[in-house]
Write a protein that holds these residues in place. Structure first.
Motif: not given
Length: 194
Positions: A57-67, A82-89
């Protein structure tokens, strides 16, 4: 930094924001981690008695961005940043990063009874062993917090579509939906010599 963006429609009609990360990608060191070859996936998966196919589900958006990398994904929308908490497209290393994550997650089972290509997961084998193999993979999903898109999953089936091809006990077959344009094309009636 202001980054341009646009709304992009998905196949299901939902919208998601697509941020233009060209400038960031130009400055990013590229991850050399390769996607698996489709031929090797089909060679492993085709020709078995039982299958389960799962879609992350939602592929790589399940990967959290490092701080320290979150600020690099900042975009501005209506005077708010805005900044992404998960890896964006749109990040150049998103596919390699996600493939690396799923490969490490399922490394014990890969090429034995599991194959992964980005967010497409396949479990294959004999009917007798399939439930046990599927349970091992689902346990890996649970431990790693991977969510599945149940609308796109098929469990304990003898054939299904994988990456645009039908896999079954007979091997690899062409998906008739992919060739209807060719098979329904009218026979040419005018021949022009060149």
């Amino acid at each position: 930094m202001v980054i341009s963006f646009s709304n992009c429609a998905k196949e299901n009609g939902k919208l998601h924001i697509c941020v233009d990360y060209q400038k960031l990608n130009a400055q990013t060191k590229k991850d050399p981690f390769l996607l698996p070859f489709l031929d090797s996936i089909f060679d492993s998966v085709a020709g078995h008695e039982m299958y389960s196919f799962m879609d992350g589900y939602r592929g790589y958006k399940q990967v959290k961005m490092v701080k320290e990398d979150k600020e690099k994904t900042i975009f501005i929308l209506e005077w708010v940043a805005y900044a992404y908490n998960v890896m964006p497209f749109g990040l150049c290393n998103a596919l390699a990063t996600f493939q690396k994550v799923v490969t490490r997650t399922f490394k014990e089972h890969l090429n034995k009874f599991t194959q992964v290509f980005l967010d497409d997961f396949s479990v294959y084998g004999s009917k007798m062993d399939h439930i046990d193999q599927l349970q091992k993979c689902l346990e890996e999903y649970r431990q790693n917090g991977t969510n599945l898109n149940l609308e796109k999953c098929a469990f304990c089936v003898n054939l299904s579509v994988l990456l645009g091809h039908i896999v079954c006990n007979d091997g690899l077959l062409i998906d008739p939906k992919k060739i209807t344009t060719i098979t329904t094309m009218p026979v040419p009636i005018n021949v022009i010599k060149i």
